[in-house]
Design a protein around this motif. Structure first.
Motif, mmCIF file in Angstrom:
data_model
loop_
_atom_site.group_PDB
_atom_site.id
_atom_site.type_symbol
_atom_site.label_atom_id
_atom_site.label_comp_id
_atom_site.label_asym_id
_atom_site.label_seq_id
_atom_site.Cartn_x
_atom_site.Cartn_y
_atom_site.Cartn_z
ATOM 1 N N SER A 172 19.332 -1.279 31.120
ATOM 2 C CA SER A 172 18.656 -2.533 31.428
ATOM 3 C C SER A 172 17.459 -2.798 30.522
ATOM 4 C CB SER A 172 18.198 -2.525 32.892
ATOM 5 O OG SER A 172 17.304 -1.438 33.109
ATOM 6 N N ASP A 173 16.903 -1.732 29.909
ATOM 7 C CA ASP A 173 15.736 -1.969 29.058
ATOM 8 C C ASP A 173 15.907 -1.307 27.689
ATOM 9 O OD1 ASP A 173 13.438 0.534 30.464
ATOM 10 O OD2 ASP A 173 15.516 0.672 29.809
ATOM 11 N N GLN A 174 17.137 -1.361 27.197
ATOM 12 C CA GLN A 174 17.424 -0.785 25.887
ATOM 13 C C GLN A 174 16.442 -1.310 24.837
ATOM 14 O OE1 GLN A 174 19.734 1.455 25.344
ATOM 15 N NE2 GLN A 174 19.803 1.575 23.132
ATOM 16 N N MET A 175 15.739 -0.404 24.194
ATOM 17 C CA MET A 175 14.792 -0.727 23.133
ATOM 18 C C MET A 175 13.611 -1.572 23.622
ATOM 19 S SD MET A 175 15.227 0.599 20.116
ATOM 20 C CE MET A 175 14.612 -0.527 18.879
ATOM 21 N N SER A 176 13.326 -1.532 24.911
ATOM 22 C CA SER A 176 12.120 -2.224 25.386
ATOM 23 C C SER A 176 10.893 -1.476 24.899
ATOM 24 C CB SER A 176 12.110 -2.297 26.917
ATOM 25 O OG SER A 176 13.139 -3.129 27.383
ATOM 26 N N PRO A 177 9.842 -2.183 24.513
ATOM 27 C CA PRO A 177 8.647 -1.513 23.995
ATOM 28 C C PRO A 177 7.985 -0.604 25.025
ATOM 29 C CG PRO A 177 8.646 -3.832 23.396
ATOM 30 C CD PRO A 177 9.747 -3.647 24.392
ATOM 31 N N GLU A 297 1.945 -6.349 12.865
ATOM 32 C CA GLU A 297 3.219 -7.003 13.153
ATOM 33 C C GLU A 297 4.150 -6.151 14.019
ATOM 34 O OE1 GLU A 297 2.951 -9.353 8.890
ATOM 35 O OE2 GLU A 297 3.964 -7.424 9.059
ATOM 36 N N GLU A 298 4.148 -4.840 13.800
ATOM 37 C CA GLU A 298 4.969 -3.940 14.604
ATOM 38 C C GLU A 298 4.318 -2.559 14.656
ATOM 39 O OE1 GLU A 298 9.292 -3.662 14.217
ATOM 40 O OE2 GLU A 298 9.266 -5.421 12.893
ATOM 41 N N VAL A 299 4.585 -1.863 15.753
ATOM 42 C CA VAL A 299 4.246 -0.455 15.882
ATOM 43 C C VAL A 299 5.462 0.226 16.498
ATOM 44 C CG1 VAL A 299 2.679 1.263 16.869
ATOM 45 C CG2 VAL A 299 1.803 -1.009 16.255
ATOM 46 N N PHE A 300 5.844 1.380 15.957
ATOM 47 C CA PHE A 300 6.977 2.094 16.542
ATOM 48 C C PHE A 300 6.833 3.595 16.313
ATOM 49 C CE2 PHE A 300 8.221 0.612 12.303
ATOM 50 C CZ PHE A 300 8.711 1.764 11.697
ATOM 51 N N GLY A 301 7.404 4.351 17.254
ATOM 52 C CA GLY A 301 7.433 5.796 17.139
ATOM 53 C C GLY A 301 8.810 6.262 16.717
ATOM 54 N N ALA A 306 14.630 9.506 21.175
ATOM 55 C CA ALA A 306 14.868 8.061 21.250
ATOM 56 C C ALA A 306 15.243 7.442 19.919
ATOM 57 C CB ALA A 306 13.629 7.368 21.799
ATOM 58 N N VAL A 307 15.102 8.162 18.823
ATOM 59 C CA VAL A 307 15.255 7.678 17.453
ATOM 60 C C VAL A 307 14.080 6.764 17.115
ATOM 61 C CG1 VAL A 307 16.723 6.578 15.725
ATOM 62 C CG2 VAL A 307 17.763 7.845 17.622
ATOM 63 N N SER A 332 12.001 -2.381 13.776
ATOM 64 C CA SER A 332 12.366 -1.385 14.786
ATOM 65 C C SER A 332 13.841 -1.482 15.144
ATOM 66 C CB SER A 332 11.514 -1.575 16.049
ATOM 67 O OG SER A 332 10.139 -1.425 15.765
ATOM 68 N N TYR A 333 14.314 -2.710 15.365
ATOM 69 C CA TYR A 333 15.727 -2.907 15.691
ATOM 70 C C TYR A 333 16.624 -2.406 14.563
ATOM 71 C CZ TYR A 333 15.729 -5.613 20.055
ATOM 72 O OH TYR A 333 15.636 -6.000 21.364
ATOM 73 N N ASP A 334 16.306 -2.786 13.337
ATOM 74 C CA ASP A 334 17.153 -2.410 12.197
ATOM 75 C C ASP A 334 17.197 -0.896 12.011
ATOM 76 O OD1 ASP A 334 17.720 -5.045 11.730
ATOM 77 O OD2 ASP A 334 16.332 -5.276 10.038
ATOM 78 N N LEU A 335 16.045 -0.245 12.160
ATOM 79 C CA LEU A 335 16.002 1.206 12.011
ATOM 80 C C LEU A 335 16.823 1.896 13.093
ATOM 81 C CD1 LEU A 335 12.244 1.692 11.101
ATOM 82 C CD2 LEU A 335 14.181 2.283 9.629
#
Length: 362
Positions: A172-177, A297-301, A306-307, A332-335
């Motif tokens: 339900s929250d795939q790739m939610s921040p 613009e973006e922050v990601f781990g 979780a990749v 983030s999505y593309d990676l």
């Protein structure tokens, strides 16, 4: 370093869990790999045995002085058929780096990849097949010499255990921040200590602050440097990246930051795509200013579990920075799509990262 591997298989396997309701690290396969070390024989008695409890002396040095290291990687059911691994040699090479710092004897990475393949062959029916699922692999080494003096052990045990796991994200929250709390009192490590290793004490020391973050309503903790408490290091379970004004920045490896396998893969892939990626010191004040200027613009781990974990909220002192409207950004999505696609064989492995098991191994 050459070893024969003896194999003792179970006669009746365990009942497998409901793969529709897998949680992380709760279920374990039928078998495990074990190898012992002493100063006279080196690493010896490599074996695959039924998964079972250990019989250890209460005075084993690991219990008292924490001499242990571990790794984490995964096996995937490939869309092309069979089972494949993702850069396993890097995990075993990194385990040697951790071992060197913890004064544990090194192992042969090529042999361990081969041993892992044999273990996966035996427990191949445990590798999940559904989208987002995988078989988590946990190699680790512990000091087993019975003694209470503070010294490097003369006896060790290396093991590999396997656990089927579901997607890190609920459907339900795939790739939610995720939300992150920036810690400004406690520190994780400092250059010269063991922050660049995967040793148990690093993680034990983080638990108090992780609980604090959760009580404040945040998912994870972002650690700052131990000296000035201003430069960003890493999140408890992942490395961290910032997209600022069209460029990607991640903290440089400085002796207290883990050299993540997914981190390395992300940097290599982004540069392959033509992005400017900078590995350098970055302060929390710089991130805050970029947010004020509208350039954050973006922050990601990045991490094995979780990749890619997009970050939507960042709490620093009394302020909360909301990134990209608390929405997952395109990088983030593309990676995530590309790396997870390579891992599962859904996308072409243009950088040569996957290791498929051969027919006799699967």
């Amino acid at each position: 370093m050459e070893h024969d591997i003896t194999i003792k298989q179970v006669t009746t396997g365990k009942t497998k869990p409901d793969y529709n309701h897998l949680s992380f690290g709760k279920y374990f396969t039928d078998h495990m790999f074990v190898m012992d070390y002493n100063e006279e024989d080196g690493w010896f008695d490599a074996r695959i045995t039924p998964y079972e409890p250990l019989l250890m002396d209460p005075s084993s040095l690991m219990f008292h002085y924490g001499q242990s290291v571990f790794e984490g990687l995964k096996a995937y059911t490939s869309k092309k058929g069979g089972i494949q691994l993702f850069r396993p040699e890097k995990n075993f090479n990194r385990m040697n780096i951790s071992s060197d710092r913890m004064n544990i004897p090194e192992v042969d990475p090529d042999f361990l990849v081969d041993a892992l393949k044999k273990l996966l062959h035996i427990d191949r029916d445990w590798v999940p097949v559904e989208e987002g699922q995988s078989l988590y692999i946990r190699p680790f080494i512990i000091a087993t010499e019975p003694a209470l003096s503070v010294k490097p052990a003369s006896q060790y045990k290396l093991m590999i255990i396997l656990s089927p796991v579901g997607s890190y994200y609920a459907q339900s929250d795939q790739m939610s921040p995720v939300s992150i709390y920036v810690e400004d009192e406690y520190v994780r490590s400092v250059r010269g200590l063991v922050g660049f290793t995967k040793t148990a004490g690093n993680y034990a020391a983080s638990l108090k602050v992780q609980k604090k973050a959760e009580e404040l309503g945040y998912d994870q903790v972002l650690w700052l440097d131990a000296i000035e408490k201003k430069y960003i290091e890493e999140v408890g379970s992942m490395n961290i990246f910032f997209k600022i004004n069209g460029e990607i920045i991640t903290p440089a490896l400085n002796g207290s930051i883990l050299d993540g396998i997914t981190r390395d893969s992300v940097i290599e892939l982004l540069r392959h795509w033509g992005w400017n990626v900078h590995e350098r010191r970055i302060s929390i004040d710089e991130v805050k200013q970029a947010h004020v200027d509208g350039e954050l613009e973006e922050v990601f781990g990045t991490g094995t579990a979780a990749v890619i974990s997009p970050v939507g909220r960042l709490k620093w002192k009394d302020e909360e920075l909301v990134i990209n409207g608390n929405q997952t950004g395109p990088v983030s999505y593309d990676l995530y799509d590309t790396i997870s696609g390579i891992q599962t064989g859904a996308k072409e492995d243009v950088l040569g990262w996957t290791v498929p098991l051969q027919e006799q191994e699967t």
